[in-house]
Design a protein around this motif. Structure first.
Motif, mmCIF file in Angstrom:
data_model
loop_
_atom_site.group_PDB
_atom_site.id
_atom_site.type_symbol
_atom_site.label_atom_id
_atom_site.label_comp_id
_atom_site.label_asym_id
_atom_site.label_seq_id
_atom_site.Cartn_x
_atom_site.Cartn_y
_atom_site.Cartn_z
ATOM 1 N N SER A 98 -18.672 -15.093 -2.538
ATOM 2 C CA SER A 98 -18.505 -14.130 -1.450
ATOM 3 C C SER A 98 -19.623 -13.094 -1.467
ATOM 4 C CB SER A 98 -17.152 -13.421 -1.606
ATOM 5 O OG SER A 98 -17.076 -12.281 -0.779
ATOM 6 N N ALA A 99 -19.981 -12.588 -0.276
ATOM 7 C CA ALA A 99 -21.013 -11.549 -0.184
ATOM 8 C C ALA A 99 -20.477 -10.185 -0.610
ATOM 9 C CB ALA A 99 -21.552 -11.471 1.239
ATOM 10 N N GLY A 100 -19.151 -10.027 -0.646
ATOM 11 C CA GLY A 100 -18.573 -8.764 -1.088
ATOM 12 C C GLY A 100 -18.675 -7.636 -0.069
ATOM 13 N N VAL A 101 -18.870 -7.991 1.197
ATOM 14 C CA VAL A 101 -18.988 -6.966 2.235
ATOM 15 C C VAL A 101 -17.630 -6.312 2.479
ATOM 16 C CG1 VAL A 101 -19.475 -6.565 4.680
ATOM 17 C CG2 VAL A 101 -20.921 -8.126 3.358
ATOM 18 N N LEU A 102 -17.610 -4.993 2.485
ATOM 19 C CA LEU A 102 -16.373 -4.257 2.719
ATOM 20 C C LEU A 102 -16.580 -3.292 3.885
ATOM 21 C CD1 LEU A 102 -13.481 -3.706 1.974
ATOM 22 C CD2 LEU A 102 -14.257 -2.270 0.083
ATOM 23 N N TRP A 103 -16.423 -3.848 5.088
ATOM 24 C CA TRP A 103 -16.574 -3.068 6.316
ATOM 25 C C TRP A 103 -15.215 -2.884 6.959
ATOM 26 C CZ3 TRP A 103 -20.840 -6.792 8.424
ATOM 27 C CH2 TRP A 103 -22.052 -6.520 7.784
ATOM 28 N N ARG A 104 -14.898 -1.673 7.336
ATOM 29 C CA ARG A 104 -13.667 -1.408 8.080
ATOM 30 C C ARG A 104 -13.989 -1.548 9.559
ATOM 31 N NH1 ARG A 104 -12.820 4.341 5.588
ATOM 32 N NH2 ARG A 104 -15.027 4.266 6.060
ATOM 33 N N TYR A 105 -14.049 -2.807 9.989
ATOM 34 C CA TYR A 105 -14.501 -3.117 11.344
ATOM 35 C C TYR A 105 -13.568 -4.152 11.964
ATOM 36 C CZ TYR A 105 -17.307 -5.088 15.116
ATOM 37 O OH TYR A 105 -17.740 -5.543 16.336
ATOM 38 N N GLY A 106 -13.199 -3.953 13.220
ATOM 39 C CA GLY A 106 -12.374 -4.920 13.936
ATOM 40 C C GLY A 106 -11.435 -4.219 14.894
ATOM 41 N N THR A 107 -10.727 -5.012 15.675
ATOM 42 C CA THR A 107 -9.797 -4.447 16.654
ATOM 43 C C THR A 107 -8.346 -4.566 16.198
ATOM 44 O OG1 THR A 107 -9.824 -6.563 17.834
ATOM 45 C CG2 THR A 107 -11.328 -4.855 18.613
ATOM 46 N N SER A 108 -8.121 -5.145 15.034
ATOM 47 C CA SER A 108 -6.761 -5.262 14.489
ATOM 48 C C SER A 108 -6.477 -4.072 13.579
ATOM 49 C CB SER A 108 -6.613 -6.564 13.693
ATOM 50 O OG SER A 108 -5.449 -6.538 12.893
ATOM 51 N N ASP A 109 -5.471 -3.279 13.924
ATOM 52 C CA ASP A 109 -5.174 -2.108 13.106
ATOM 53 C C ASP A 109 -4.686 -2.498 11.716
ATOM 54 O OD1 ASP A 109 -2.866 -3.153 14.169
ATOM 55 O OD2 ASP A 109 -1.907 -1.222 14.538
ATOM 56 N N VAL A 110 -4.021 -3.654 11.611
ATOM 57 C CA VAL A 110 -3.543 -4.123 10.300
ATOM 58 C C VAL A 110 -4.728 -4.472 9.401
ATOM 59 C CG1 VAL A 110 -2.247 -5.905 9.079
ATOM 60 C CG2 VAL A 110 -1.355 -4.965 11.222
ATOM 61 N N ALA A 111 -5.683 -5.239 9.938
ATOM 62 C CA ALA A 111 -6.859 -5.625 9.154
ATOM 63 C C ALA A 111 -7.675 -4.395 8.752
ATOM 64 C CB ALA A 111 -7.727 -6.596 9.955
ATOM 65 N N LEU A 112 -7.818 -3.453 9.674
ATOM 66 C CA LEU A 112 -8.562 -2.234 9.372
ATOM 67 C C LEU A 112 -7.878 -1.426 8.275
ATOM 68 C CD1 LEU A 112 -9.626 -1.066 12.954
ATOM 69 C CD2 LEU A 112 -11.154 -1.664 11.085
ATOM 70 N N HIS A 113 -6.556 -1.360 8.347
ATOM 71 C CA HIS A 113 -5.814 -0.607 7.326
ATOM 72 C C HIS A 113 -5.977 -1.253 5.954
ATOM 73 C CE1 HIS A 113 -2.767 1.869 5.476
ATOM 74 N NE2 HIS A 113 -2.116 0.791 5.099
ATOM 75 N N LEU A 114 -5.913 -2.585 5.904
ATOM 76 C CA LEU A 114 -6.077 -3.290 4.632
ATOM 77 C C LEU A 114 -7.468 -3.029 4.046
ATOM 78 C CD1 LEU A 114 -4.384 -6.730 5.413
ATOM 79 C CD2 LEU A 114 -3.551 -4.963 3.854
ATOM 80 N N CYS A 115 -8.494 -3.062 4.894
ATOM 81 C CA CYS A 115 -9.855 -2.785 4.421
ATOM 82 C C CYS A 115 -9.988 -1.340 3.954
ATOM 83 C CB CYS A 115 -10.864 -3.076 5.531
ATOM 84 S SG CYS A 115 -11.068 -4.822 5.902
ATOM 85 N N ASP A 116 -9.318 -0.432 4.643
ATOM 86 C CA ASP A 116 -9.378 0.981 4.271
ATOM 87 C C ASP A 116 -8.720 1.207 2.908
ATOM 88 O OD1 ASP A 116 -10.190 3.628 4.899
ATOM 89 O OD2 ASP A 116 -8.140 4.132 5.481
ATOM 90 N N VAL A 117 -7.581 0.553 2.686
ATOM 91 C CA VAL A 117 -6.888 0.653 1.399
ATOM 92 C C VAL A 117 -7.778 0.114 0.282
ATOM 93 C CG1 VAL A 117 -4.962 -0.246 0.028
ATOM 94 C CG2 VAL A 117 -4.551 0.597 2.346
ATOM 95 N N THR A 118 -8.422 -1.022 0.537
ATOM 96 C CA THR A 118 -9.300 -1.619 -0.469
ATOM 97 C C THR A 118 -10.481 -0.703 -0.778
ATOM 98 O OG1 THR A 118 -8.711 -3.829 0.299
ATOM 99 C CG2 THR A 118 -10.685 -3.639 -1.054
ATOM 100 N N ARG A 119 -11.064 -0.116 0.268
ATOM 101 C CA ARG A 119 -12.187 0.789 0.044
ATOM 102 C C ARG A 119 -11.774 1.963 -0.832
ATOM 103 N NH1 ARG A 119 -14.195 5.505 1.547
ATOM 104 N NH2 ARG A 119 -16.462 5.760 1.720
ATOM 105 N N ASN A 120 -10.601 2.512 -0.573
ATOM 106 C CA ASN A 120 -10.132 3.647 -1.366
ATOM 107 C C ASN A 120 -9.900 3.271 -2.828
ATOM 108 O OD1 ASN A 120 -10.181 5.413 0.801
ATOM 109 N ND2 ASN A 120 -8.077 4.993 1.397
ATOM 110 N N LEU A 121 -9.689 1.984 -3.082
ATOM 111 C CA LEU A 121 -9.504 1.525 -4.461
ATOM 112 C C LEU A 121 -10.811 1.516 -5.252
ATOM 113 C CD1 LEU A 121 -7.085 -1.540 -4.232
ATOM 114 C CD2 LEU A 121 -6.632 0.658 -5.299
#
Length: 209
Positions: free
Chosen positions: A43-66
């Motif tokens: 995996s490239a390991g890209v962690l972007w909070r990007y997209g139109t799905s609020d669920v996917a964005l929230h999951l990425c945001d939680v991961t970033r905060n980790l």
């Protein structure tokens, strides 16, 4: 087991970590090879909070905060020092069509609702940010300085270490051969056990990652 997770990549170890963080201790992760041996290792390991799905964005945001170093509750501290390799290098999404520009505006709106800061840039501002970019057909862009990348194997190891310190168990070189079900409420089929090449685990919950 209270839950059995199948798959020892970053998604499986993240599920294991979060279940233990919610208080579950009798949780088992099964990996047919070694941790990260599947798609995680390339995996490239890209962690972007990007997209139109609020669920996917929230999951990425939680991961970033980790993984952000400045967060005192990050997984680096909980795992005893295993570094997930966070690099905050930002994210730039460019539009060269009217349709793409409309999509970026929608993304920016959804992100704003979730407290994620993206700036709308004009073509000249894009050029200032990225001087080597040809902006002849660029209509605009959105940019965030807070996005970045992680080292996938490092993040997986950090999540696994933090989870096992809370009582979770990880079993490598263990292939799942079948999932047993039984007749449950309202004639529905419910999980009752996971069969592996090393034995059977009684459980009512399986998470396939």
């Amino acid at each position: 087991a209270d839950a059995v997770i199948v798959g020892g990549g970053v998604t499986g170890c993240s599920a294991l970590y979060h279940l233990t963080k919610l208080g579950m201790k009798n949780v088992v992760l099964l990996e047919r090879s070694k941790l990260t041996a599947g798609t995680t290792w390339h995996s490239a390991g890209v962690l972007w909070r990007y997209g139109t799905s609020d669920v996917a964005l929230h999951l990425c945001d939680v991961t970033r905060n980790l993984v952000v170093d400045t967060n005192e509750n990050n997984v680096l501290a909980e795992s005893g020092g295993v570094n997930p390799g966070w690099i905050q290098n930002g994210a730039l999404f460019v539009a060269s069509t009217v349709e793409r520009m409309a999509e970026l505006k929608r993304v920016k709106t959804v992100c704003k609702v979730l407290g994620i800061d993206y700036q709308m840039l004009t073509p000249s501002e894009v050029k200032d940010l990225h001087p080597v970019l040809n902006i002849d057909d660029v209509r605009g862009a959105i940019y965030s300085s807070e996005e970045g990348t992680v080292e996938p194997a490092g993040l997986t190891s950090a999540l696994a270490r933090a989870a096992t310190q809370r009582g979770a168990k990880i079993v490598e070189e263990c292939r799942v051969t079948s999932i047993e079900t039984k007749l449950g409420f309202n004639s529905s089929r419910q999980v009752s056990a996971v069969h592996t090449d090393r034995g059977v685990i009684q459980t009512s919950c399986v998470v396939n990652c």
